[in-house]
Design an enzyme around this catalytic site. Structure first.
Site, short mmCIF file in Angstrom:
data_model
loop_
_atom_site.label_atom_id
_atom_site.label_comp_id
_atom_site.label_asym_id
_atom_site.label_seq_id
_atom_site.Cartn_x
_atom_site.Cartn_y
_atom_site.Cartn_z
N ASP A 277 -1.62 -6.85 -9.56
CA ASP A 277 -1.37 -5.47 -9.19
C ASP A 277 0.13 -5.33 -8.92
OD1 ASP A 277 -0.91 -3.11 -7.69
OD2 ASP A 277 -3.03 -3.05 -7.13
N TYR B 237 3.86 6.57 -9.45
CA TYR B 237 4.37 7.59 -8.52
C TYR B 237 5.12 6.99 -7.35
CZ TYR B 237 -0.16 6.40 -6.40
OH TYR B 237 -1.23 5.72 -5.90
N LYS B 238 5.22 5.65 -7.28
CA LYS B 238 5.97 5.01 -6.18
C LYS B 238 7.42 4.79 -6.64
CE LYS B 238 1.72 3.28 -4.19
NZ LYS B 238 0.74 2.19 -4.10
N PHE C 262 -4.43 -4.16 -0.68
CA PHE C 262 -4.65 -2.72 -0.56
C PHE C 262 -6.15 -2.47 -0.79
CE2 PHE C 262 -4.61 1.67 -2.12
CZ PHE C 262 -3.79 2.26 -1.17
N ARG D 76 6.87 0.91 8.40
CA ARG D 76 7.15 0.45 7.05
C ARG D 76 8.29 1.26 6.45
NH1 ARG D 76 3.12 0.52 1.89
NH2 ARG D 76 3.61 2.73 2.09
C1 LIG Z 1 -0.65 2.53 -4.11
C2 LIG Z 1 -1.56 1.42 -4.51
C3 LIG Z 1 -2.71 1.66 -5.27
C4 LIG Z 1 -3.06 3.09 -5.61
O1 LIG Z 1 -4.19 3.24 -6.37
P1 LIG Z 1 -4.55 4.70 -6.92
O2 LIG Z 1 -5.67 4.49 -7.81
O3 LIG Z 1 -3.31 5.24 -7.56
O4 LIG Z 1 -4.90 5.55 -5.74
C5 LIG Z 1 -3.48 0.58 -5.66
N1 LIG Z 1 -3.13 -0.69 -5.31
C6 LIG Z 1 -2.04 -0.95 -4.58
C7 LIG Z 1 -1.68 -2.35 -4.22
C8 LIG Z 1 -1.23 0.10 -4.14
O5 LIG Z 1 -0.15 -0.15 -3.40
#
Ligand SMILES: *Cc1c(COP(=O)(O)O)cnc(C)c1O
Length: 436
Positions: A224, A249-250, A155, A394
């Site tokens: 992560d 939030y996921k 990401f 997805r």
């Molecule tokens: C959703 C996600 C993030 C989100 O980071 P924010 O700081 O909350 O915007 C980071 N890393 C991964 C792998 C994600 O899927």
């Protein structure tokens, strides 16, 4: 709704790209399949959780891996914080309503979901900010080493933070088509940052084996967990992970923008220092000393005043998680993704998601040359998944509020969209690859 469709609005219609003619796949609305999914739903030990979420009528939600659904009691919890704790308690609520303890307290409620003993997890800031803190802390624990290893397909925020935290460091990026992780590891590597479940493909890494490999080369491991927490059991302590971050939030359903969590193994607490040395991480924040002294333990990873209204949403969501059996969660997650893969297989869309359940998170990613238009047509039918450039459909599968029957219905909607070729209608078109 995810930002992609809005970002695409106004870009104008693109010529639909050539796509293979659809295979003549029969309807999935058969009596045999109905009996099968109804039996699976009747035997589902998690089915009672569905009624504890508020979802709109006519929506089949397969995007809980991007923004989780609303737990039914969250509005009441947030209203109570606003009206009573804030409105009446005012500043007294820092102590009387337990506000001050929430970053540590909610961290300890997330801890069992990630296999962590108490006192090693805090809730604070965003995943991105927490990545900056743990990457910097890890680099400082390996001062003689000058390389950060991460993965090209990560990401993007994770990659960007290896740049921001790693100024003056070299970076080696794992490209799955190229070197193996082992080939990138040597005496110079300080830190390895990887996603446990890949956000695009849904591929699950072997946390124990990878962490052990990284440690054998003397480096520290940062995971992560954004796409694993609340999707499957995680074993941070058992795998001897050094640091981890993840969002709430996921799959956790904490609400839009709810704060992230940060894990640091207890063995690093005394030696670790993080760069965002704010007063919430001070040993005695209310002494108002002119100099920074880090708190003992995990508290030193805190920075500033927490976003309390958002924490109330996460607090409500964790009421549900306190009751979830993670073994049952994983079993149902794999049952749902396996069912979707099986029912969509005849459509001939290549899957980015591994067939092997042991290598699968809780999502399915299928490729189609006009994935954006196909997803828009699905959303019009109430089946909400998302699009990832350039050609990925997805679908996230959340075991707490999805049934096997809904998975069948989603597969049937995809079949209809492809067989009817309704996605070719101009209102669904967008410039493929222009939306990220
Ligand atoms: C959703 C996600 C993030 C989100 O980071 P924010 O700081 O909350 O915007 C980071 N890393 C991964 C792998 C994600 O899927």
């Amino acid at each position: 709704m995810p930002s992609e469709p809005q970002a695409a609005a106004g870009r104008g219609a693109a010529e639909p790209q050539a796509a293979e003619p659809p295979p003549a796949v029969e309807s999935l609305l058969t009596a045999r399949l109905t009996a099968e999914v109804e039996a699976l739903d009747a035997a589902d030990p998690l089915r009672a959780f569905r009624d504890r979420f508020t979802l709109p009528e006519g929506v089949l939600y397969l995007d809980g891996n991007s923004l989780g659904a609303l737990p039914a009691h969250t509005p009441e919890r947030i209203a109570r914080m606003v009206e009573q704790e804030w409105g009446r308690g005012l500043i007294r609520s820092w102590n009387e309503a337990g506000w001050y303890d929430l970053p540590r307290g909610l961290g300890d409620r997330i801890a069992p979901l990630v296999g962590a003993a108490a006192g090693q997890t805090v809730v604070c800031d965003s995943t991105s900010v927490n990545l900056f803190k743990v990457l910097t802390a890890a680099l400082r624990l390996r001062p003689d080493r000058r390389v950060i290893v991460s993965e090209l397909g990560s990401f993007p925020t994770d990659l960007y933070l290896t740049e921001g935290a790693g100024v003056g460091y070299d970076r080696r990026l794992l490209d799955r088509d190229g070197d193996t992780l082992e080939q990138l590891l040597d005496q110079d590597v300080a830190v390895v940052l990887l996603s446990h479940v890949d956000y695009r493909t849904g591929r699950l890494q072997d946390m124990a084996a990878v962490t052990e490999l990284v440690h054998r080369h003397g480096a520290l491991m940062v995971w992560d967990l954004c796409h694993s927490v609340g999707a499957l059991p995680v074993r941070l302590d058992a795998c001897e992970v050094d640091f981890a971050v993840g969002c709430s939030y996921k799959y956790l359903n904490g609400g839009p923008g709810s704060p992230a969590f940060l894990y640091a193994a207890a063995r690093h607490h005394d030696a670790a220092s993080q760069p965002l040395t704010g007063w919430f991480g001070h040993a005695d924040p209310f002494a108002f000393e002119p100099g920074y002294r880090p708190a003992d333990g995990i508290g030193r990873f805190l920075t500033g005043t927490p976003p309390l209204l958002s924490l109330a949403g996460l607090q409500a969501a964790l009421d549900l998680w306190d009751e979830v059996d993670l073994t049952a969660l994983r079993a149902k997650s794999l049952a749902l993704t396996s069912l979707f893969l099986r029912l969509t297989e005849p459509l001939g869309l290549p899957s980015l998601t591994p067939q092997d359940p042991e290598q699968r998170g809780s999502q399915v990613s299928l490729r189609h040359p006009q994935a954006y238009a196909v997803m828009q047509a699905l959303i019009e039918r109430g089946v909400i998944g998302d699009f990832r450039a350039p050609d990925v459909l997805r679908f996230g599968f959340t075991p707490l509020y999805l049934s096997h029957a809904e998975v069948r219905d989603a597969a049937e909607a995809l079949r209809e969209v492809l067989v009817s070729e309704v996605w070719r209608e101009p209102r669904f078109a967008a410039v493929a690859g222009a939306v990220t």
